[in-house]
Design a protein around this motif. Structure first.
Motif, short mmCIF file in Angstrom:
data_model
loop_
_atom_site.label_atom_id
_atom_site.label_comp_id
_atom_site.label_asym_id
_atom_site.label_seq_id
_atom_site.Cartn_x
_atom_site.Cartn_y
_atom_site.Cartn_z
N ALA A 37 0.83 -1.21 0.00
CA ALA A 37 0.00 0.00 0.00
C ALA A 37 0.87 1.25 0.00
N ILE A 38 1.94 1.24 0.78
CA ILE A 38 2.82 2.40 0.84
C ILE A 38 3.58 2.56 -0.49
N LEU A 39 4.02 1.45 -1.05
CA LEU A 39 4.75 1.52 -2.33
C LEU A 39 3.87 2.14 -3.41
N ILE A 40 2.59 1.76 -3.42
CA ILE A 40 1.68 2.33 -4.42
C ILE A 40 1.52 3.84 -4.21
N THR A 41 1.34 4.23 -2.96
CA THR A 41 1.21 5.66 -2.66
C THR A 41 2.45 6.42 -3.11
N ASN A 42 3.61 5.87 -2.78
CA ASN A 42 4.87 6.50 -3.15
C ASN A 42 4.99 6.64 -4.67
N ALA A 43 4.57 5.60 -5.37
CA ALA A 43 4.62 5.64 -6.84
C ALA A 43 3.68 6.73 -7.34
N TRP A 44 2.48 6.78 -6.76
CA TRP A 44 1.49 7.80 -7.16
C TRP A 44 2.09 9.19 -7.02
N GLN A 45 2.86 9.40 -5.96
CA GLN A 45 3.43 10.72 -5.73
C GLN A 45 4.53 11.06 -6.73
N TRP A 46 5.38 10.11 -7.09
CA TRP A 46 6.60 10.48 -7.80
C TRP A 46 6.64 10.19 -9.28
N ILE A 47 5.82 9.26 -9.78
CA ILE A 47 5.90 8.90 -11.19
C ILE A 47 5.80 10.13 -12.10
N GLY A 48 4.84 11.00 -11.80
CA GLY A 48 4.61 12.16 -12.65
C GLY A 48 5.81 13.07 -12.75
N PHE A 49 6.51 13.24 -11.65
CA PHE A 49 7.71 14.08 -11.64
C PHE A 49 8.73 13.56 -12.65
N TYR A 50 8.97 12.25 -12.60
CA TYR A 50 9.95 11.66 -13.51
C TYR A 50 9.45 11.67 -14.96
N ILE A 51 8.14 11.50 -15.14
CA ILE A 51 7.59 11.56 -16.50
C ILE A 51 7.94 12.89 -17.14
N VAL A 52 7.75 13.97 -16.38
CA VAL A 52 8.03 15.30 -16.92
C VAL A 52 9.52 15.44 -17.25
N LEU A 53 10.35 14.86 -16.39
CA LEU A 53 11.80 14.89 -16.62
C LEU A 53 12.16 14.20 -17.94
N VAL A 54 11.62 12.99 -18.10
CA VAL A 54 11.91 12.22 -19.31
C VAL A 54 11.30 12.90 -20.54
N LEU A 55 10.10 13.42 -20.34
CA LEU A 55 9.41 14.10 -21.44
C LEU A 55 10.25 15.27 -21.97
N ALA A 56 10.84 16.04 -21.06
CA ALA A 56 11.67 17.17 -21.48
C ALA A 56 12.82 16.69 -22.36
N ALA A 57 13.40 15.55 -22.00
CA ALA A 57 14.50 15.01 -22.80
C ALA A 57 14.02 14.56 -24.17
N ILE A 58 12.84 13.94 -24.20
CA ILE A 58 12.30 13.47 -25.48
C ILE A 58 12.02 14.65 -26.40
N LEU A 59 11.42 15.70 -25.84
CA LEU A 59 11.06 16.86 -26.67
C LEU A 59 12.29 17.62 -27.15
N ALA A 60 13.43 17.37 -26.51
CA ALA A 60 14.65 18.07 -26.92
C ALA A 60 15.33 17.39 -28.11
N ILE A 61 14.88 16.18 -28.45
CA ILE A 61 15.46 15.48 -29.61
C ILE A 61 15.00 16.18 -30.89
N PRO A 62 15.93 16.49 -31.77
CA PRO A 62 15.53 17.19 -33.00
C PRO A 62 14.47 16.40 -33.77
N LYS A 63 13.47 17.11 -34.26
CA LYS A 63 12.36 16.48 -34.98
C LYS A 63 12.82 15.71 -36.23
N GLU A 64 13.88 16.21 -36.88
CA GLU A 64 14.28 15.64 -38.16
C GLU A 64 14.59 14.14 -38.06
N ILE A 65 15.20 13.74 -36.94
CA ILE A 65 15.57 12.33 -36.78
C ILE A 65 14.33 11.46 -36.87
#
Lengths: 276, 292
Positions: free
Chosen positions: B157-185
């Motif tokens: 139960a605690i692991l799920i709560t912890n995941a609920w809290q933090w997954i989004g933070f890391y998603i945004v981090l990874v998303l920023a990296a993805i969006l920084a890849i040049p479109k041409e590739i």
């Protein structure tokens, strides 16, 4: 049709996730407007039968959420402001003044702080506060909050100040500005974007801090929101409507701040964690 | 005039407040920790040096073993389960055009909230009598589950709560990296006939390896530090089944006044975190800089 379907599938997955994120909030807001546990238990997913706003006035006045809220607000703000100013002054001396060797050494010493997670220092800080006789005073939170934020703040502001061109300050010096004038009138205004980022990160960190706040303060009138809320829950264990009201009170200001500043917050926190 | 920026008095004025604050409330506790860890300091009796005995005691303490294992569960859960989810969701968000901003801001919300308030909120959601999970399962005739009161379930139960809290933070981090890849590739691969899944797996994921590595590192560090959520939701119970290293340390020091022992535990936690990140860096985390 297949192309349309392809476009919709990701949205279904993402919307499911968004619902999982938002559901607890909706549930808490609904529950906070219900009269008692019976109504929450009988229809947990439905809109309140009658909007029962009395929970809000009860929680605010009787449960001292107003006190916790004020304590959090002024502690989080003051230590974030002081931390940012100290870090900015140091970053100015390190990057703009001409003491190469000393600056390099000081910078490295400050950076060591980035390696040490806060929990490791918890007991030693507790004993230090005890020796200084400031346990159970706000100083015992203000000082570690401010000091703990310095390494990261210095790192980020230093990086930013390095980029300011020299010509600007040369001109200012010729015009007769002294070092402190240079700092306050030229460099500080130019660094505002970095200062805002650092302020937000430190503010949120302080606002949400639980461990020190819980163990360094045990006077109810001095508690901050995270610990006050835990105490509130423990004393109203059975009144879920009231607990939900407390949650709404403690979450609402952060959410409000977030909606106004979401871009800076997201960019600040992601940049911060990457450099950290 | 030349001396404006070479004035030692001014230099010191700018530096000393920071050094004083940082030195007294950060560096000094760091060094005093190293001192206390080798003493039997309880705050009452005379302090004596006890050599390594705090450390040997920690490693033979079965309760502490349980706490270490729970920290390992946190690491396994966040690296094994959360990181793949994070990558999938970040890829999905990067691929949609509509609502991209909405998804990005919404998933981030839990990570700006206080962990203790999230702990309270989720304790309510798990509540067997009036929590929504119980009510939902009740519709299918399932008896209420005592999530936080059962030794087998509380940690999950605690692991799920912890995941609920933090997954989004890391998603945004990874998303920023993805969006920084040049479109041409991406466009080039698309012209070559690669479909979206292929492009994601063979193109985007290899290109964002460095950020994935950072996310894994931060997850490990976070899992070693976890404490608030445990203190608020279960305080280590039932029967120590959710105790983590940091909550064990805090309880030993503050509840039982065993400051010396507690401090040595904090040093063990720090050492664990260092060793884990070092191992990771030397093995899987080794990535070269990627030039586009």
């Amino acid at each position: 049709m297949p192309i349309k379907l392809k476009k919709i599938v990701p949205h279904i997955a993402l919307m499911t996730y968004v619902v999982i994120i938002l559901f607890p909030f909706v549930f808490v807001v609904f529950s906070s407007l219900k009269e008692n546990n019976v109504e929450i238990a009988q229809s947990p997913f439905s809109f309140p039968k009658e909007l029962y706003f009395k929970n809000y006035s009860t929680a605010w006045v009787q449960a001292k959420i107003d006190t916790y809220f004020f304590n959090s607000a002024y502690l989080a703000t003051s230590s974030a402001v002081v931390g940012v100013l100290l870090a900015a002054a140091t970053a100015f001396a390190l990057t703009r003044m001409k003491f190469r060797v000393a600056s390099k050494i000081i910078y490295q010493v400050v950076l060591i702080g980035m390696l040490i997670p806060g929990n490791v220092l918890f007991i030693a800080q507790y004993l230090l506060m005890k020796d200084l006789h400031i346990l159970n005073k706000h100083w015992s939170l203000f000082l570690p909050y401010t000091a703990g934020a310095l390494p990261f703040s210095v790192l980020l502001i230093t990086a930013f100040m390095k980029a300011i061109p020299n010509e600007l300050e040369e001109a200012a010096i010729i015009d007769g500005l002294k070092a402190h004038g240079l700092f306050f009138k030229i460099v500080l205004p130019l660094t505002v974007p970095a200062l805002v980022t650092v302020f937000i990160i430190n503010f949120l960190g302080n606002w949400n801090e639980y461990l020190l706040a819980n163990f360094f303060i045990n006077k109810d009138s001095l508690r901050t929101l995270p610990t006050g809320m835990v105490g509130f829950r423990d004393s109203y264990q059975m009144n879920y409507a009231l607990i939900c009201t407390g949650i709404v009170f403690s979450v609402a200001p952060v959410l409000l701040l977030y909606t106004i500043l979401q871009r800076q917050i997201i960019e600040g926190l992601t940049a911060g964690s990457l450099k950290g | 005039m030349k001396n404006t920026l070479k004035n030692p008095v001014v230099y010191l004025l700018f530096i000393i407040p920071t050094i004083a604050m940082y030195g007294l409330f950060f560096l000094y506790p760091m060094f005093s920790s190293l001192f206390y860890a080798f003493t039997n300091w309880t705050g009452l009796d005379e302090t004596q040096f006890v050599g390594m005995s705090n450390f040997t005691r920690a490693f033979s303490d079965t309760n502490f073993h349980g706490a270490i294992i729970n920290n390992m569960y946190f690491i396994l859960f966040s690296v094994g389960l959360q990181v793949p989810l994070i990558i999938v969701f970040a890829l999905l968000i990067s691929n949609v055009k509509r609502f991209q901003g909405f998804y990005k801001t919404t998933v981030f919300i839990p990570s700006i909230l206080s962990t203790s308030v999230i702990g309270i909120l989720w304790s309510f959601i798990y509540d067997p009598d009036i929590g929504p999970i119980s009510a939902f399962l009740g519709k299918f005739g399932i008896e209420p589950i005592y999530w936080l009161a059962e030794s087998d379930l509380a940690l999950i139960a605690i692991l799920i709560t912890n995941a609920w809290q933090w997954i989004g933070f890391y998603i945004v981090l990874v998303l920023a990296a993805i969006l920084a890849i040049p479109k041409e590739i991406d466009e080039a691969a698309s012209i070559d006939g690669a479909n979206a899944t292929q492009r994601a797996w063979y193109l985007t994921v290899p290109l964002i390896k460095p950020i994935i590595s950072v996310v894994v590192m931060l997850s490990i560090a976070g899992a070693m530090r976890v404490v608030d959520i445990v203190l608020v939701m279960t305080n280590g119970g039932p029967f120590g089944s959710t105790e983590v290293m940091a909550s064990f340390m805090v309880n030993k020091a503050i509840k039982y006044g065993e400051y010396g022992y507690g401090t040595s535990l904090s040093i063990i936690i720090f050492a664990f975190a260092l060793v884990l990140t070092a191992i990771y860096q030397l093995t899987l985390g080794r990535t070269e800089r990627i030039e586009y």
